[in-house]
Write an enzyme that holds these catalytic residues in place. Sequence first.
Site, PDB file in Angstrom:
ATOM      1  N   CYS A   2      54.440  35.532  46.283  1.00 54.83           N
ATOM      2  CA  CYS A   2      55.641  34.871  46.804  1.00 54.83           C
ATOM      3  C   CYS A   2      56.255  35.740  47.896  1.00 54.83           C
ATOM      4  O   CYS A   2      55.956  36.909  48.037  1.00 54.83           O
ATOM      5  CB  CYS A   2      56.667  34.693  45.691  1.00 54.83           C
ATOM      6  SG  CYS A   2      56.024  33.757  44.316  1.00 54.83           S
ATOM      7  N   ARG A  27      51.049  35.590  52.794  1.00 47.03           N
ATOM      8  CA  ARG A  27      50.990  35.919  51.359  1.00 47.03           C
ATOM      9  C   ARG A  27      50.525  34.730  50.532  1.00 47.03           C
ATOM     10  O   ARG A  27      50.266  34.862  49.345  1.00 47.03           O
ATOM     11  CB  ARG A  27      52.388  36.365  50.888  1.00 47.03           C
ATOM     12  CG  ARG A  27      52.923  37.577  51.646  1.00 47.03           C
ATOM     13  CD  ARG A  27      54.417  37.731  51.438  1.00 47.03           C
ATOM     14  NE  ARG A  27      54.731  38.269  50.146  1.00 47.03           N
ATOM     15  CZ  ARG A  27      54.842  39.585  49.873  1.00 47.03           C
ATOM     16  NH1 ARG A  27      54.645  40.448  50.831  1.00 47.03           N
ATOM     17  NH2 ARG A  27      55.112  40.019  48.682  1.00 47.03           N
ATOM     18  N   TRP A  74      54.367  30.933  45.370  1.00 46.32           N
ATOM     19  CA  TRP A  74      53.009  30.691  44.885  1.00 46.32           C
ATOM     20  C   TRP A  74      53.181  30.344  43.414  1.00 46.32           C
ATOM     21  O   TRP A  74      53.632  31.187  42.628  1.00 46.32           O
ATOM     22  CB  TRP A  74      52.134  31.924  45.060  1.00 46.32           C
ATOM     23  CG  TRP A  74      50.791  31.694  44.452  1.00 46.32           C
ATOM     24  CD1 TRP A  74      50.424  31.885  43.169  1.00 46.32           C
ATOM     25  CD2 TRP A  74      49.655  31.122  45.097  1.00 46.32           C
ATOM     26  NE1 TRP A  74      49.147  31.497  42.970  1.00 46.32           N
ATOM     27  CE2 TRP A  74      48.629  31.027  44.133  1.00 46.32           C
ATOM     28  CE3 TRP A  74      49.385  30.699  46.388  1.00 46.32           C
ATOM     29  CZ2 TRP A  74      47.372  30.516  44.423  1.00 46.32           C
ATOM     30  CZ3 TRP A  74      48.125  30.194  46.667  1.00 46.32           C
ATOM     31  CH2 TRP A  74      47.147  30.090  45.695  1.00 46.32           C
ATOM     32  N   GLY A  99      57.403  37.626  41.209  1.00 43.81           N
ATOM     33  CA  GLY A  99      56.885  38.402  40.071  1.00 43.81           C
ATOM     34  C   GLY A  99      56.935  37.580  38.793  1.00 43.81           C
ATOM     35  O   GLY A  99      56.928  36.357  38.822  1.00 43.81           O
ATOM     36  N   GLU A 486      34.234  58.495  47.342  1.00 43.51           N
ATOM     37  CA  GLU A 486      34.211  57.725  48.602  1.00 43.51           C
ATOM     38  C   GLU A 486      35.382  58.072  49.516  1.00 43.51           C
ATOM     39  O   GLU A 486      35.295  57.847  50.724  1.00 43.51           O
ATOM     40  CB  GLU A 486      34.160  56.230  48.345  1.00 43.51           C
ATOM     41  CG  GLU A 486      35.403  55.612  47.761  1.00 43.51           C
ATOM     42  CD  GLU A 486      35.266  54.095  47.644  1.00 43.51           C
ATOM     43  OE1 GLU A 486      34.681  53.463  48.522  1.00 43.51           O
ATOM     44  OE2 GLU A 486      35.756  53.554  46.650  1.00 43.51           O
ATOM     45  N   LYS A 601      34.447  48.133  55.062  1.00 43.65           N
ATOM     46  CA  LYS A 601      35.191  47.382  54.040  1.00 43.65           C
ATOM     47  C   LYS A 601      34.320  46.277  53.454  1.00 43.65           C
ATOM     48  O   LYS A 601      34.413  45.961  52.278  1.00 43.65           O
ATOM     49  CB  LYS A 601      36.462  46.762  54.653  1.00 43.65           C
ATOM     50  CG  LYS A 601      37.350  46.029  53.645  1.00 43.65           C
ATOM     51  CD  LYS A 601      37.848  46.933  52.550  1.00 43.65           C
ATOM     52  CE  LYS A 601      38.640  46.191  51.493  1.00 43.65           C
ATOM     53  NZ  LYS A 601      38.898  47.052  50.314  1.00 43.65           N
TER      54      LYS A 601
HETATM   55  C1  AGP Z   1      34.944  50.098  46.646  1.00 45.89           C
HETATM   56  O1  AGP Z   1      36.014  51.029  46.753  1.00 45.89           O
HETATM   57  C2  AGP Z   1      34.099  50.046  47.904  1.00 45.89           C
HETATM   58  N1  AGP Z   1      34.877  49.678  49.017  1.00 45.89           N
HETATM   59  C3  AGP Z   1      32.812  49.231  47.700  1.00 45.89           C
HETATM   60  O2  AGP Z   1      32.144  49.751  46.571  1.00 45.89           O
HETATM   61  C4  AGP Z   1      33.023  47.710  47.469  1.00 45.89           C
HETATM   62  O3  AGP Z   1      33.593  47.491  46.208  1.00 45.89           O
HETATM   63  C5  AGP Z   1      31.637  47.042  47.517  1.00 45.89           C
HETATM   64  O4  AGP Z   1      31.097  47.249  48.802  1.00 45.89           O
HETATM   65  C6  AGP Z   1      31.696  45.548  47.222  1.00 45.89           C
HETATM   66  O5  AGP Z   1      32.465  44.910  48.220  1.00 45.89           O
HETATM   67  P1  AGP Z   1      32.958  43.403  47.920  1.00 45.89           P
HETATM   68  O6  AGP Z   1      33.844  43.486  46.719  1.00 45.89           O
HETATM   69  O7  AGP Z   1      33.689  42.991  49.141  1.00 45.89           O
HETATM   70  O8  AGP Z   1      31.742  42.570  47.638  1.00 45.89           O
END
Ligand code: AGP
Length: 606
Positions: A2, A27, A74, A99, A486, A601
Amino acid sequence: MCGIVGILGKSAVATNLVDALRRLEYRGYDSAGIATVEHGALERRRAEGKLRNLESRLLSEPLAGRTGIGHTRWATHGRPTERNAHPHMTANVSVVHNGIIENFRELRLALEAKGHRFETETDTEAVVHLITDEMKRGLSPIDAVREALTHLQGAFALGIIFAGNDDLMIAARQGSPLAIGYGSGEMYLGSDAIALAPFTDAITYLEEGDWAVLRRAGVEIFDRSNARVERPVIKSVASSLLVDKGNHRHFMAKEIHEQPEVISHTLANYIDMVEGRVNFPDLGIDLAKINRVTISACGTAYYAGLVAKYWIERTARVAVEIDVASEMRYRETPLPQDGLAVFVSQSGETADTLATLRYCKVNGQRIASIVNVRTSTIARESHAALPTLAGPEIGVASTKAFTCQLSVLACLAIAIARARATITPQQEMELVAALMEIPRHISSIIRNEQPFIDIAQELSKATDVLYLGRGTSFPIALEGALKLKEISYIHAEGYAAGELKHGPIALIDERVPVIVVAPQDDLFEKTLSNMQEVAARGGQIILISDAPADSVGCKLAAHIQMPTVSAFTTPLLYAVPTQLLAYHTAVVMGTDVDQPRNLAKSVTVE
Ligand code: AGP
């Protein structure tokens, strides 16, 4: 999630409230509304669907008033109807809320017994009547809110205005973020700085437990013990961004702190808060008849799936086959007739996960995916896409998406168990109640990061770190190790605690921190004996447990005291200290916390 906005303006605020709400559209929402104080009385306009519906309502029925609040909703408690849209109000008080109010049912019953008439199915309405009731007892608006806050349980943010008070707005934060904006002769309130960017870049973020009294001349902020406090005024850069770091140094820190709010919203999407039972979407397969669940994912998402394996096997008594997608896609694993295959992915674009999904689909499995991006390829190629309502996750290291994945998977396990009658309705309500408490418990952990900062100083000197856990704490140990390696680049490995003596114990000496994830569950005593094996070899034990430090019978290098929660929900809660340890260690190491080297990512290639 929300969105909340509020303005104490020098002129009519309705248009600016809608503009501010538009900046919170990212959001996600399904209804919207605003309320103002107009000639001393509270007036409101609400509409289902998108903001343009609210705007057309305002065109035909304009709102005057220089004091107002607004909300994008939401749907959590109650359907996404105009009737359930915020602001909620009585003749005296109007409230917008983000919330969950966990104890709203008890509050509602008590208030109805006093003659209060409720119009909606929402938890928010309990707040409105509670404050109204306190004012009817003769308390001033400020004292009424102060008193009401002591009765509310859950993770929430509130914006409140009052009839007959053109220069008063009250805000409260307990779990969900709230920002105060400073204008020239005006004051603002918003869920984040993005909403306030058109009006000001001078922002104060309320801290956990703070509440604030806003007037055009300025703001008084009080902490949870009602002591007057000063909070820093920062210059926000949100004007150009659609997602900003708020008052955090990194996106990862902000996303760790968003977990109470986003877990509340994710749970509310799969739980009937009024009934206290799971309200899971139809996956197009008879859950009572499935004889195996296949789960596949990568990285952190895989660890969420691994927790779900324990939940589904123990609660729903169904066998779960799980593997990392990069392996499962080539294993050509035999698949059952009419089986359910579940894929977990924050991005919804991970190549290995998508390839495994396609393998399972052509082999007759019913495909359900748990994704944070609803328009993603994995979502689109699934028979059923189950959204995590984590909001955009910018930090490469997944945090809030992980705990939201766990939230959905926990509800899935309960839904399968109910379909197979392996739990009673009472047991289901107990599991759901335990889940609903998690946002509040996470709030209590993230409120004080100093213990994690202190431990990080030591962790940052290590070259190897072990994480141990049993049962559902084993995937949390794996995830904790992944988080650390990581973002801090320190080598870390997670192990099933029982595996230690089968080799890894050779690594133990006084230079090796061993982080033990051990809630006091049915495996705790066994993990204790593993800890003693480590201590006997000089290993530096960092215990994360609700057991008191002096009860474990061996020397600890550090101890993170956790609240005691249901054994079912410990993975959601114990993930958070491992996130904070990794984060603060990386900060000490000076690495690029949000964009660690070599990582992306979303891994859209093999
Ligand atoms: C997790 O901290 C990492 N960024 C990596 O392990 C990630 O979880 C993995 O690449 C899977 O990505 P996804 O959830 O977008 O499929």
